[in-house]
Design a protein around this motif. Structure first.
Motif, PDB file in Angstrom:
ATOM      1  N   THR A  63       0.857  -1.181   0.000  1.00  0.00           N
ATOM      2  CA  THR A  63       0.000   0.000   0.000  1.00  0.00           C
ATOM      3  C   THR A  63       0.896   1.235   0.000  1.00  0.00           C
ATOM      4  O   THR A  63       2.101   1.131   0.253  1.00  0.00           O
ATOM      5  N   PRO A  64       0.366   2.411  -0.289  1.00  0.00           N
ATOM      6  CA  PRO A  64       1.195   3.621  -0.333  1.00  0.00           C
ATOM      7  C   PRO A  64       1.983   3.904   0.944  1.00  0.00           C
ATOM      8  O   PRO A  64       3.032   4.518   0.900  1.00  0.00           O
ATOM      9  N   ASP A  65       1.503   3.417   2.084  1.00  0.00           N
ATOM     10  CA  ASP A  65       2.237   3.656   3.332  1.00  0.00           C
ATOM     11  C   ASP A  65       3.209   2.526   3.680  1.00  0.00           C
ATOM     12  O   ASP A  65       3.771   2.503   4.761  1.00  0.00           O
ATOM     13  N   GLN A  66       3.436   1.584   2.754  1.00  0.00           N
ATOM     14  CA  GLN A  66       4.342   0.456   2.985  1.00  0.00           C
ATOM     15  C   GLN A  66       5.565   0.515   2.073  1.00  0.00           C
ATOM     16  O   GLN A  66       5.897  -0.453   1.419  1.00  0.00           O
ATOM     17  N   ASP A  67       6.263   1.630   2.033  1.00  0.00           N
ATOM     18  CA  ASP A  67       7.481   1.789   1.239  1.00  0.00           C
ATOM     19  C   ASP A  67       7.242   1.371  -0.216  1.00  0.00           C
ATOM     20  O   ASP A  67       7.673   0.313  -0.658  1.00  0.00           O
ATOM     21  N   PRO A  68       6.549   2.207  -0.982  1.00  0.00           N
ATOM     22  CA  PRO A  68       6.215   1.855  -2.366  1.00  0.00           C
ATOM     23  C   PRO A  68       7.429   1.670  -3.277  1.00  0.00           C
ATOM     24  O   PRO A  68       7.314   1.029  -4.318  1.00  0.00           O
ATOM     25  N   LEU A  69       8.586   2.189  -2.934  1.00  0.00           N
ATOM     26  CA  LEU A  69       9.785   1.942  -3.745  1.00  0.00           C
ATOM     27  C   LEU A  69      10.245   0.493  -3.613  1.00  0.00           C
ATOM     28  O   LEU A  69      10.740  -0.103  -4.564  1.00  0.00           O
ATOM     29  N   ASN A  71       8.152  -2.109  -2.202  1.00  0.00           N
ATOM     30  CA  ASN A  71       6.999  -2.994  -2.407  1.00  0.00           C
ATOM     31  C   ASN A  71       6.201  -2.551  -3.626  1.00  0.00           C
ATOM     32  O   ASN A  71       5.060  -2.130  -3.521  1.00  0.00           O
ATOM     33  N   ASN A  72       6.828  -2.666  -4.809  1.00  0.00           N
ATOM     34  CA  ASN A  72       6.215  -2.145  -6.034  1.00  0.00           C
ATOM     35  C   ASN A  72       5.758  -3.228  -7.017  1.00  0.00           C
ATOM     36  O   ASN A  72       5.339  -2.918  -8.121  1.00  0.00           O
ATOM     37  N   GLY A  73       5.863  -4.491  -6.657  1.00  0.00           N
ATOM     38  CA  GLY A  73       5.410  -5.580  -7.519  1.00  0.00           C
ATOM     39  C   GLY A  73       6.355  -5.917  -8.668  1.00  0.00           C
ATOM     40  O   GLY A  73       6.047  -6.788  -9.475  1.00  0.00           O
ATOM     41  N   ALA A  74       7.515  -5.263  -8.747  1.00  0.00           N
ATOM     42  CA  ALA A  74       8.444  -5.471  -9.860  1.00  0.00           C
ATOM     43  C   ALA A  74       9.138  -6.833  -9.781  1.00  0.00           C
ATOM     44  O   ALA A  74       9.335  -7.391  -8.701  1.00  0.00           O
ATOM     45  N   ALA A  75       9.519  -7.342 -10.951  1.00  0.00           N
ATOM     46  CA  ALA A  75      10.278  -8.583 -11.023  1.00  0.00           C
ATOM     47  C   ALA A  75      11.681  -8.364 -10.451  1.00  0.00           C
ATOM     48  O   ALA A  75      12.256  -7.291 -10.590  1.00  0.00           O
ATOM     49  N   VAL A  76      12.215  -9.397  -9.821  1.00  0.00           N
ATOM     50  CA  VAL A  76      13.587  -9.365  -9.313  1.00  0.00           C
ATOM     51  C   VAL A  76      14.455  -9.948 -10.428  1.00  0.00           C
ATOM     52  O   VAL A  76      14.392 -11.136 -10.703  1.00  0.00           O
ATOM     53  N   THR A  77      15.235  -9.088 -11.095  1.00  0.00           N
ATOM     54  CA  THR A  77      15.962  -9.524 -12.291  1.00  0.00           C
ATOM     55  C   THR A  77      17.477  -9.488 -12.162  1.00  0.00           C
ATOM     56  O   THR A  77      18.167 -10.033 -12.991  1.00  0.00           O
ATOM     57  N   ALA A  78      17.997  -8.830 -11.170  1.00  0.00           N
ATOM     58  CA  ALA A  78      19.450  -8.707 -11.025  1.00  0.00           C
ATOM     59  C   ALA A  78      19.825  -9.043  -9.598  1.00  0.00           C
ATOM     60  O   ALA A  78      18.954  -9.139  -8.725  1.00  0.00           O
ATOM     61  N   PRO A  79      21.117  -9.206  -9.329  1.00  0.00           N
ATOM     62  CA  PRO A  79      21.498  -9.405  -7.931  1.00  0.00           C
ATOM     63  C   PRO A  79      20.962  -8.262  -7.074  1.00  0.00           C
ATOM     64  O   PRO A  79      20.968  -7.111  -7.485  1.00  0.00           O
ATOM     65  N   LEU A  80      20.471  -8.609  -5.907  1.00  0.00           N
ATOM     66  CA  LEU A  80      19.893  -7.638  -4.995  1.00  0.00           C
ATOM     67  C   LEU A  80      20.907  -7.309  -3.910  1.00  0.00           C
ATOM     68  O   LEU A  80      21.434  -8.214  -3.268  1.00  0.00           O
TER      69      LEU A  80
END
Length: 94
Positions: A63-69, A71-80
């Motif tokens: 949600t907007p108050d849960q760190d949207p950067l 928790n954005n639903g994006a695929a994990v594609t590179a080393p984190l």
């Protein structure tokens, strides 16, 4: 180190040695996702493709108050790169 438990879950430790210091980063695979944890005082790069080959993961949609950067639903594609003393959850892409 990689160990499979009776319930089928996998718990892994990625070990890194810096001189005399030893830091353990943790990877816990679940049926529907994975958790990465970095308890060390330094950033650590996790390569999910090497740790859990053949599986794809995505970030949760928050949600907007849960760190949207984060928790954005994006695929994990590179080393984190996980910051010190932090953890993150990813959902398995079916």
């Amino acid at each position: 180190m990689r160990r499979r438990h009776q319930d089928g879950d996998i718990l892994s430790w990625a070990k890194r040695f810096d001189g005399e210091e030893k830091h353990q980063q943790m990877v816990k695979e679940f049926e529907c996702g994975v958790v990465l944890a970095n308890p060390s005082p330094r950033p650590y790069a996790f390569g999910l493709g090497k740790l859990i080959p053949g599986r794809r993961f995505r970030r949760f949609n928050g949600t907007p108050d849960q760190d949207p950067l984060t928790n954005n639903g994006a695929a994990v594609t590179a080393p984190l790169i996980l910051i010190p003393r932090d953890a993150i959850f990813f959902a398995l892409v079916a």
